[in-house]
Write a protein that holds these residues in place. Structure first.
Motif, PDB file in Angstrom:
ATOM      1  N   LEU A 141      -4.459   0.978  -5.457  1.00 31.96           N
ATOM      2  CA  LEU A 141      -3.836   1.535  -4.247  1.00 31.96           C
ATOM      3  C   LEU A 141      -3.813   3.238  -4.425  1.00 31.96           C
ATOM      4  CD1 LEU A 141      -2.006   1.541  -1.905  1.00 31.96           C
ATOM      5  CD2 LEU A 141      -0.051   1.342  -3.315  1.00 31.96           C
ATOM      6  N   GLU A 142      -3.974   3.714  -3.662  1.00 33.27           N
ATOM      7  CA  GLU A 142      -4.263   5.439  -3.842  1.00 33.27           C
ATOM      8  C   GLU A 142      -3.719   5.993  -2.405  1.00 33.27           C
ATOM      9  OE1 GLU A 142      -7.044   8.945  -5.415  1.00 33.27           O
ATOM     10  OE2 GLU A 142      -7.941   7.161  -3.982  1.00 33.27           O
ATOM     11  N   HIS A 143      -2.632   6.726  -2.239  1.00 34.81           N
ATOM     12  CA  HIS A 143      -2.127   7.150  -1.234  1.00 34.81           C
ATOM     13  C   HIS A 143      -1.401   8.526  -1.375  1.00 34.81           C
ATOM     14  CE1 HIS A 143       2.079   6.277  -2.219  1.00 34.81           C
ATOM     15  NE2 HIS A 143       1.597   5.288  -2.913  1.00 34.81           N
ATOM     16  N   HIS A 144      -1.355   9.206  -0.203  1.00 28.77           N
ATOM     17  CA  HIS A 144      -0.516  10.470  -0.132  1.00 28.77           C
ATOM     18  C   HIS A 144       0.841  10.293  -0.316  1.00 28.77           C
ATOM     19  CE1 HIS A 144      -3.717  13.329   0.990  1.00 28.77           C
ATOM     20  NE2 HIS A 144      -4.345  12.497   1.604  1.00 28.77           N
ATOM     21  N   TRP A 145       1.402  11.337  -1.184  1.00 30.01           N
ATOM     22  CA  TRP A 145       2.936  11.283  -1.175  1.00 30.01           C
ATOM     23  C   TRP A 145       3.250  12.689  -0.665  1.00 30.01           C
ATOM     24  CZ3 TRP A 145       6.290  11.647  -6.132  1.00 30.01           C
ATOM     25  CH2 TRP A 145       7.632  11.354  -5.730  1.00 30.01           C
ATOM     26  N   GLY A 146       3.416  12.883   0.547  1.00 29.06           N
ATOM     27  CA  GLY A 146       3.351  14.487   1.005  1.00 29.06           C
ATOM     28  C   GLY A 146       2.134  15.164   0.727  1.00 29.06           C
ATOM     29  N   GLU A 147       1.976  16.085  -0.087  1.00 23.56           N
ATOM     30  CA  GLU A 147       0.899  16.921  -0.616  1.00 23.56           C
ATOM     31  C   GLU A 147       0.180  16.214  -2.055  1.00 23.56           C
ATOM     32  OE1 GLU A 147       1.634  21.014  -0.935  1.00 23.56           O
ATOM     33  OE2 GLU A 147       2.357  21.111   1.068  1.00 23.56           O
ATOM     34  N   ASP A 148       0.978  15.264  -2.446  1.00 29.28           N
ATOM     35  CA  ASP A 148       0.382  14.799  -3.611  1.00 29.28           C
ATOM     36  C   ASP A 148      -0.273  13.482  -3.466  1.00 29.28           C
ATOM     37  OD1 ASP A 148       1.927  16.936  -4.932  1.00 29.28           O
ATOM     38  OD2 ASP A 148       3.447  15.799  -5.811  1.00 29.28           O
ATOM     39  N   VAL A 149      -0.982  12.946  -4.419  1.00 24.49           N
ATOM     40  CA  VAL A 149      -1.733  11.685  -4.403  1.00 24.49           C
ATOM     41  C   VAL A 149      -1.300  10.867  -5.348  1.00 24.49           C
ATOM     42  CG1 VAL A 149      -3.962  10.678  -4.296  1.00 24.49           C
ATOM     43  CG2 VAL A 149      -3.800  12.829  -3.118  1.00 24.49           C
ATOM     44  N   LEU A 150      -0.983   9.701  -5.080  1.00 26.70           N
ATOM     45  CA  LEU A 150      -0.552   8.713  -5.995  1.00 26.70           C
ATOM     46  C   LEU A 150      -1.773   7.864  -6.291  1.00 26.70           C
ATOM     47  CD1 LEU A 150       3.372   8.044  -5.163  1.00 26.70           C
ATOM     48  CD2 LEU A 150       2.172   9.679  -6.885  1.00 26.70           C
ATOM     49  N   ARG A 151      -2.127   7.383  -7.478  1.00 28.60           N
ATOM     50  CA  ARG A 151      -3.188   6.380  -7.524  1.00 28.60           C
ATOM     51  C   ARG A 151      -2.728   5.421  -8.883  1.00 28.60           C
ATOM     52  NH1 ARG A 151      -8.800   6.100  -7.099  1.00 28.60           N
ATOM     53  NH2 ARG A 151      -9.918   4.598  -8.705  1.00 28.60           N
ATOM     54  N   TRP A 152      -2.470   4.322  -7.992  1.00 33.75           N
ATOM     55  CA  TRP A 152      -1.822   3.037  -8.951  1.00 33.75           C
ATOM     56  C   TRP A 152      -3.219   2.238  -9.282  1.00 33.75           C
ATOM     57  CZ3 TRP A 152       3.335   3.601  -9.690  1.00 33.75           C
ATOM     58  CH2 TRP A 152       4.077   4.404  -8.843  1.00 33.75           C
ATOM     59  N   GLU A 153      -3.429   2.064 -10.399  1.00 35.74           N
ATOM     60  CA  GLU A 153      -4.568   0.960 -10.852  1.00 35.74           C
ATOM     61  C   GLU A 153      -3.716  -0.175 -11.564  1.00 35.74           C
ATOM     62  OE1 GLU A 153      -7.530   2.986 -12.946  1.00 35.74           O
ATOM     63  OE2 GLU A 153      -7.322   4.885 -11.887  1.00 35.74           O
ATOM     64  N   LEU A 154      -4.133  -1.325 -11.323  1.00 33.01           N
ATOM     65  CA  LEU A 154      -3.606  -2.692 -12.089  1.00 33.01           C
ATOM     66  C   LEU A 154      -4.807  -3.277 -12.695  1.00 33.01           C
ATOM     67  CD1 LEU A 154      -1.269  -3.622  -9.096  1.00 33.01           C
ATOM     68  CD2 LEU A 154      -0.761  -2.170 -10.787  1.00 33.01           C
ATOM     69  N   VAL A 155      -4.642  -3.677 -13.756  1.00 33.97           N
ATOM     70  CA  VAL A 155      -5.354  -4.697 -14.593  1.00 33.97           C
ATOM     71  C   VAL A 155      -4.678  -5.653 -15.350  1.00 33.97           C
ATOM     72  CG1 VAL A 155      -7.215  -4.620 -16.596  1.00 33.97           C
ATOM     73  CG2 VAL A 155      -6.746  -2.569 -15.128  1.00 33.97           C
ATOM     74  N   GLU A 156      -5.332  -6.786 -15.181  1.00 29.72           N
ATOM     75  CA  GLU A 156      -4.505  -8.004 -15.932  1.00 29.72           C
ATOM     76  C   GLU A 156      -4.845  -7.789 -17.481  1.00 29.72           C
ATOM     77  OE1 GLU A 156      -5.797 -11.846 -14.456  1.00 29.72           O
ATOM     78  OE2 GLU A 156      -6.786 -10.997 -12.744  1.00 29.72           O
ATOM     79  N   SER A 157      -3.613  -7.928 -17.994  1.00 28.43           N
ATOM     80  CA  SER A 157      -3.387  -7.661 -19.336  1.00 28.43           C
ATOM     81  C   SER A 157      -2.391  -8.545 -20.156  1.00 28.43           C
ATOM     82  CB  SER A 157      -3.302  -5.975 -19.646  1.00 28.43           C
ATOM     83  OG  SER A 157      -2.951  -5.749 -20.948  1.00 28.43           O
ATOM     84  N   GLY A 158      -2.711  -9.250 -21.102  1.00 26.11           N
ATOM     85  CA  GLY A 158      -1.863 -10.005 -21.735  1.00 26.11           C
ATOM     86  C   GLY A 158      -0.828 -10.944 -21.090  1.00 26.11           C
ATOM     87  N   GLY A 159      -1.212 -11.507 -20.011  1.00 30.19           N
ATOM     88  CA  GLY A 159      -0.524 -12.323 -19.125  1.00 30.19           C
ATOM     89  C   GLY A 159       0.444 -11.449 -18.329  1.00 30.19           C
ATOM     90  N   GLY A 160       0.257 -10.230 -18.040  1.00 27.98           N
ATOM     91  CA  GLY A 160       0.935  -9.387 -17.197  1.00 27.98           C
ATOM     92  C   GLY A 160      -0.278  -8.303 -16.706  1.00 27.98           C
TER      93      GLY A 160
END
Length: 173
Positions: A90-109
């Motif tokens: 998921l990547e989105h603007h937060w006002g002038e900033d950009v937040l990029r959230w990357e999720l990887v399956e790891s260790g059961g979580g």
């Protein structure tokens, strides 16, 4: 610090991104990517741990408004979703900033990587400390033991100043 989850720093680094800067945090979460994805995209889920909420689900690209819930201005910020690849990116603007959230399956979580890109290089440690506390709250929320979001002035009661100083040391070393 008053919160046992903040006893260690998240792995963190900063990086140049064109004429901007990014602070990159990683956190291992106990829940799988699908549960984390919902917390990242659902307006009600966001309200439980972030300093903002959204006017719509963020799981599809397009315009969105983010409203701050941390006691600052209640004016909507641009939250345009740039990329949504459920449940991993998921990547989105937060006002002038950009937040990029990357999720990887790891260790059961899930290994969550947050890349917060901004033009305000001097605030990278501040952002790291704030997101640290938000991720602590997310972890509790996902584990079924929610607490009120730790944002705005409330963050000071949870060791924000100490975290900011420690992240500043790491990011300027």
């Amino acid at each position: 610090m008053n919160d046992p989850l903040t006893n260690g720093l998240n792995p963190v680094q900063s990086e140049a991104v064109d004429a901007r800067w990014a602070v990159v945090l990683t956190r291992q979460l106990r829940q799988g990517p699908a549960r984390v994805w919902t917390a990242l995209t659902d307006p009600h889920g966001l309200a439980g741990w972030t300093p903002y909420t959204a006017d719509r689900d963020l799981s599809t690209p397009g315009p969105a408004n983010l409203t701050m819930t941390d006691g600052s201005s209640g004016a909507p910020l641009d939250g345009t979703v740039l990329t949504a690849q459920p449940p991993y990116l998921l990547e989105h603007h937060w006002g002038e900033d950009v937040l990029r959230w990357e999720l990887v399956e790891s260790g059961g979580g899930t290994l969550l990587t947050l890349r917060h890109t901004t033009s305000r290089r001097a605030e990278l440690a501040s952002f790291a400390a704030g997101w640290h506390l938000c991720l602590d709250t997310l972890d509790l929320l996902l584990a079924g033991t929610p607490r009120k979001p730790v944002v705005g002035e409330r963050a000071r009661d949870f060791g924000w100043a100490e975290l900011e100083a420690r992240y500043r040391e790491v990011l300027t070393a």
